[in-house]
Write an enzyme that holds these catalytic residues in place. Structure first.
Site, PDB file in Angstrom:
ATOM      1  N   GLU A 342      -0.355   4.406  -1.155  1.00 20.48           N
ATOM      2  CA  GLU A 342      -0.932   3.183  -1.024  1.00 20.48           C
ATOM      3  C   GLU A 342      -1.163   2.156   0.576  1.00 20.48           C
ATOM      4  O   GLU A 342      -1.082   0.771   0.097  1.00 20.48           O
ATOM      5  CB  GLU A 342      -0.847   2.388  -2.333  1.00 20.48           C
ATOM      6  CG  GLU A 342      -0.526   3.075  -3.792  1.00 20.48           C
ATOM      7  CD  GLU A 342      -0.147   1.911  -4.484  1.00 20.48           C
ATOM      8  OE1 GLU A 342      -0.690   2.180  -5.654  1.00 20.48           O
ATOM      9  OE2 GLU A 342       1.310   1.382  -4.648  1.00 20.48           O
TER      10      GLU A 342
HETATM   11  C1  ACM Z   1       3.226   4.816  -6.163  1.00 24.56           C
HETATM   12  O1  ACM Z   1       3.292   4.932  -7.749  1.00 24.56           O
HETATM   13  N1  ACM Z   1       2.487   4.562  -5.349  1.00 24.56           N
HETATM   14  C2  ACM Z   1       4.015   5.827  -5.287  1.00 24.56           C
END
Ligand code: ACM
Length: 525
Positions: A342
């Site tokens: 992310e």
């Molecule tokens: C995650 O849930 N961003 C690893």
């Protein structure tokens, strides 16, 4: 029915007399109409042959015998004696094996590995010759004792003296896991959990033969592990949590206590330090790690992807080297998790360059890196393990890469069960207990099954803040994930599983677990 009642009474009398072998003879002569359902074991073992009529007593004359010189077996025997103590109103004896197996003994044996018995596998035999658990490793013996525990009446889990006649059905179980990696992730960053809470998380997971504890130790909302060379990480970066609570952190001594507790239950600890994003707590503690040198404020919300370590500064990699050096030194297991998910503030090339350097640092400190699946878009060391979390796994990693599977829409236990559940998020969908169960990990990514180390469930802590919350999210879904990780695919069956799950529920009550009483469970047994 009448006959069965009479038979049970006979059984009780024999138990009170402490006559295990006599009981066996009487039980063997019991009416052949006696019916015993399939034991409600979870995870379901590889092979189960249980007698429908013979039962073997465990009394205060029973003795536990262990293979001499095997580290850890005496402790397993002590744990078993402690489990039996309230029901027997006595602490039964433990001694080294010195002769052939005999009635009235529970043997815990480590034997040379064979094709049939290796690794975490075990063989559990319950007969007039006593109870015998054989395995090639102490871990295998531990898993055998967890199966024996589930064969005992559920009331065995009640604490405080409550004597009753204890017996287990005669039979023979051989068992071995589908996957070597059966993980549970706990996010201690969004909300912090005490050492005592983590120990309970370990106990509840190990009971179902889970063997990896992945601790998510840093994120935007909090830095949770003492790093002596960068003390402000915990002093300041550990001081808060989602919602603005007090936060907290583990000292090195706390962490060592968790590692030792996990090791004694055959769980390996995998520490995770998030990078290059999910790092606001570190940036707030040390502004030199940001590109503009300005410290952000501490963050207590739940957005993701906005923070990043400055990839252009050498100090960033000096920092990561110090952190991973200290973390590697306090972690006996071979892995360090370096996050990598992310990231919304870097170009693909910047991301790849950063993660390449991070993998090299982990290797320099003698460990193997694990990273979230975004890493497959960049340059990877061949040893780096990829943890798939995004539901879309259409892109496979380079051939030979080892994988851990944690797809959010199946295995994230911080998702709500259904629309009525208050606790939990639902960005990956609702995840009731059938959702992880009705999924075959082998079909998730287009790789040979030998590339899959196993499965790992996760509890991210945006919403759970207490151990009671964690229990609610774990039960009943943790046993479903445990069976997913342990039991061979052809032996898994939802209709049968939901019935066995119902049979487990009194154990959860006895253990004081705050479970979600899912309507998916079959309560008829
Ligand atoms: C995650 O849930 N961003 C690893």
């Amino acid at each position: 029915m009448q006959q069965q009642t009479a038979w049970r009474m006979l059984l009780t009398c024999a138990l009170v007399a402490g006559a295990a072998t006599a009981l066996h003879a009487q039980a063997a002569a019991a009416p052949s109409t006696a019916t015993t359902r399939r034991p409600g074991l979870i995870p379901w073992p590889t092979s189960v042959e249980m007698s429908s009529s013979d039962a073997i007593a465990i009394t205060n004359h029973t003795v536990i015998e262990v293979t001499p010189g095997q580290e850890g077996l005496w402790r397993l025997a002590t744990d078993l004696a402690r489990l039996l103590r309230p029901a027997l109103d006595a602490t039964i004896g433990i001694r080294d094996i010195a002769g052939p197996a005999a009635a009235g003994t529970i043997r815990l044996e480590v034997v040379p590995a064979t094709a049939a018995l290796a690794g975490d596998g075990y063989d559990l035999a319950i007969s007039a010759n006593g109870i015998r658990i054989e395995a090639a490793t102490p871990a295998g013996v531990f898993y055998g004792t967890q199966t024996l525990r589930q064969l005992l009446p559920w009331a065995i889990e009640l604490r405080g003296p409550r004597p009753f006649a204890v017996s287990v059905p005669a039979g023979h179980i051989t068992d071995r896991p589908r996957y070597a990696w059966r993980g549970v992730l706990l996010d201690v960053s969004r909300h912090f959990f005490s050492v005592a809470d983590v120990k309970r998380y370990i106990d509840l997971s190990a009971m179902y033969k889970m063997n990896r504890l992945h601790l998510h130790l840093s994120d935007d909302q909090g830095w949770r592990i003492e790093i002596a060379s960068w003390p402000n990480l915990t002093r300041y970066g550990g001081s808060t949590a989602v919602g603005g609570g007090a936060g907290g952190f583990y000292t090195k001594a706390d962490y060592a206590e968790i590692v030792a507790y996990a090791r004694d239950r055959f769980m390996m600890v995998i520490p995770e330090i998030e990078m290059p994003s999910h790092c606001n707590a570190a940036l707030a503690s040390y502004p030199e790690l940001t590109c503009d040198g300005v410290a952000p404020t501490l963050y207590t919300g739940i957005e993701v992807g906005f923070s990043n370590f400055c990839f252009e500064k050498d100090i960033t990699f000096k920092f990561l080297d110090d952190v991973i050096r200290e973390l590697a030194a306090m972690t006996p297991g071979p892995y360090v998790h370096i996050g990598g998910d992310e990231v919304k503030t870097m170009t693909p090339a910047q991301y790849s360059g950063f993660m390449e350097r991070a993998q090299a640092i982990v290797a320099r400190h003698g460990k193997t890196a694990i990273a979230w699946d975004e890493i497959i878009h960049g340059t990877m060391l061949p040893t780096t393990v990829v943890q798939y979390w995004r539901p879309d796994a259409s892109l496979a990693p380079p051939p030979g890469t080892k994988l851990i599977l944690s797809p959010a829409n199946r295995l994230y236990l911080d998702m709500k069960y259904d629309d009525t559940t208050v606790l939990g998020l639902n960005w990956a969908g609702n995840v009731d207990v059938n959702v992880p169960y009705e999924w075959d990990p082998a079909k998730h990514v287009n790789v040979p099954e030998s590339s899959i180390l196993g499965v790992e469930t996760a509890i991210w802590s945006e919403t759970p803040a207490t151990i009671r919350d964690l229990e609610f999210l774990l039960f009943p879904r943790l046993p479903a994930v445990a069976e997913l990780g342990w039991t061979a695919q052809p032996a898994r069956d939802w209709t049968d599983f939901r019935m066995r799950l119902g049979a487990q529920a009194p154990r959860w009550s006895a253990l004081g677990i705050n479970a979600f009483w899912s309507p998916k469970i079959d309560w008829t047994r």
